[in-house]
Design a protein around this motif. Structure first.
Motif, PDB file in Angstrom:
ATOM      1  N   THR A 101       2.570  -3.813 -10.722  1.00  0.00           N
ATOM      2  CA  THR A 101       1.209  -3.112 -10.507  1.00  0.00           C
ATOM      3  C   THR A 101       0.382  -4.407 -11.245  1.00  0.00           C
ATOM      4  O   THR A 101       0.467  -4.239 -12.367  1.00  0.00           O
ATOM      5  CB  THR A 101       0.983  -1.719 -10.996  1.00  0.00           C
ATOM      6  N   LEU A 144      -3.336  -3.385  -7.833  1.00  0.00           N
ATOM      7  CA  LEU A 144      -2.611  -3.950  -6.593  1.00  0.00           C
ATOM      8  C   LEU A 144      -0.961  -4.093  -6.850  1.00  0.00           C
ATOM      9  O   LEU A 144      -0.546  -4.777  -7.893  1.00  0.00           O
ATOM     10  CB  LEU A 144      -2.948  -5.563  -6.528  1.00  0.00           C
ATOM     11  N   THR A 186       4.107   1.115   2.100  1.00  0.00           N
ATOM     12  CA  THR A 186       3.904   0.145   3.334  1.00  0.00           C
ATOM     13  C   THR A 186       3.592  -1.464   2.807  1.00  0.00           C
ATOM     14  O   THR A 186       2.776  -1.490   1.831  1.00  0.00           O
ATOM     15  CB  THR A 186       2.529   0.680   4.284  1.00  0.00           C
ATOM     16  N   LYS A 219       1.630  -4.460   3.592  1.00  0.00           N
ATOM     17  CA  LYS A 219       0.398  -4.932   4.396  1.00  0.00           C
ATOM     18  C   LYS A 219       0.393  -6.184   4.688  1.00  0.00           C
ATOM     19  O   LYS A 219      -0.033  -6.576   5.721  1.00  0.00           O
ATOM     20  CB  LYS A 219      -0.725  -4.430   3.614  1.00  0.00           C
ATOM     21  N   ASP A 237       0.930  -1.123  -0.038  1.00  0.00           N
ATOM     22  CA  ASP A 237      -0.050  -0.026   0.034  1.00  0.00           C
ATOM     23  C   ASP A 237       0.905   1.275  -0.174  1.00  0.00           C
ATOM     24  O   ASP A 237       1.468   1.643   1.180  1.00  0.00           O
ATOM     25  CB  ASP A 237      -0.844  -0.131   1.269  1.00  0.00           C
ATOM     26  N   ASP A 258      -9.862  -2.541 -10.374  1.00  0.00           N
ATOM     27  CA  ASP A 258      -8.751  -2.313  -9.357  1.00  0.00           C
ATOM     28  C   ASP A 258      -7.362  -2.414  -9.636  1.00  0.00           C
ATOM     29  O   ASP A 258      -7.150  -3.194 -10.811  1.00  0.00           O
ATOM     30  CB  ASP A 258      -9.049  -3.123  -8.067  1.00  0.00           C
ATOM     31  N   ASP A 301      -7.293  -6.578   4.162  1.00  0.00           N
ATOM     32  CA  ASP A 301      -6.436  -5.602   3.960  1.00  0.00           C
ATOM     33  C   ASP A 301      -7.120  -4.412   2.984  1.00  0.00           C
ATOM     34  O   ASP A 301      -6.621  -3.198   3.383  1.00  0.00           O
ATOM     35  CB  ASP A 301      -5.084  -5.935   2.852  1.00  0.00           C
ATOM     36  N   TRP A 302      -8.216  -4.682   2.411  1.00  0.00           N
ATOM     37  CA  TRP A 302      -8.682  -3.610   1.690  1.00  0.00           C
ATOM     38  C   TRP A 302     -10.325  -3.382   1.770  1.00  0.00           C
ATOM     39  O   TRP A 302     -10.751  -2.521   1.443  1.00  0.00           O
ATOM     40  CB  TRP A 302      -8.543  -3.859   0.072  1.00  0.00           C
TER      41      TRP A 302
END
Length: 205
Positions: A202, A182, A149, A151, A146, A180, A171-172
């Motif tokens: 990504t 990630l 960070t 997660k 994130d 989306d 997490d989300w």
């Protein structure tokens, strides 16, 4: 040795270099001409070079660099500190991380897949189905990011890992689906030098 790891290959190369230097000092190239004491010395040099290479990682070295024609105590010599960390032994970053949008899927468990890369000398083969494993054991860590960070960190012993629906929701707050993205970071692990070169990507849904 059968299927030596990249670490063992580097150590064998160091032992071989030391053996070559010893044979040059004897002015001999035919092993059949070595005496029994010379054979014992040669074996000792090879084994010592092999073991020392593996032991030296992480240990500080103090070097003095200068002209070979002068003693190391001469003022022309320069002192340098160096600690070998085995950069050349780190696993390569993985390749070809699969994008979720390339496979039909409904929100739920997500399988993250990639291709292994290898430092093994025989890994550059057009005929192999996949790159030869150069580590003692196959292991990876996949960090779910994130921003900067981490997660969550997922561990696996294959070239894929499952990011479960429950983990995504924790997490989300929801399952990952169309539209989306990630961010993940994948690292192969080495028993000798730890984490390899990371692969950041990504994922698009």
């Amino acid at each position: 040795m059968i299927d030596p790891t990249a670490n063992e290959q580097a150590a064998m190369a160091a032992g071989g270099d030391a053996a070559g230097a010893y044979l040059e000092s004897l002015e001999k190239s035919d092993l059949a001409t070595l005496s029994q004491p010379e054979w014992r010395q040669l074996i000792e040099i090879v084994v010592t070079g092999y073991c020392d290479t593996l032991r030296e990682l992480g240990l500080p070295w103090n070097w003095r660099i200068g002209p070979a024609s002068r003693p190391v105590s001469d003022e022309t010599y320069v002192a340098r500190a160096f600690t070998p960390v085995g950069v050349g032994l780190r696993p390569f970053s993985v390749g070809h991380v699969e994008q979720p949008w390339r496979r039909p899927r409904t929100p739920g468990d997500l399988t993250i897949r990639w291709k292994r890369r290898s430092r093994a000398l025989v890994a550059d083969s057009w005929g192999a189905v996949e790159a030869l494993l150069a580590e003692e054991l196959e292991a990876y860590e996949v960090e779910i990011l994130d921003g900067a960070t981490v997660k969550r960190t997922l561990a696996t012993t294959t070239t894929s890992v499952t990011y479960t629906a429950a983990q995504q929701t924790a997490d989300w707050g929801a399952l990952l689906g169309p539209g989306d993205t990630l961010d993940v970071r994948i690292l192969q692990l080495s028993a000798l030098v730890g984490r390899g070169t990371p692969k950041s990507v990504t994922l698009q849904f």
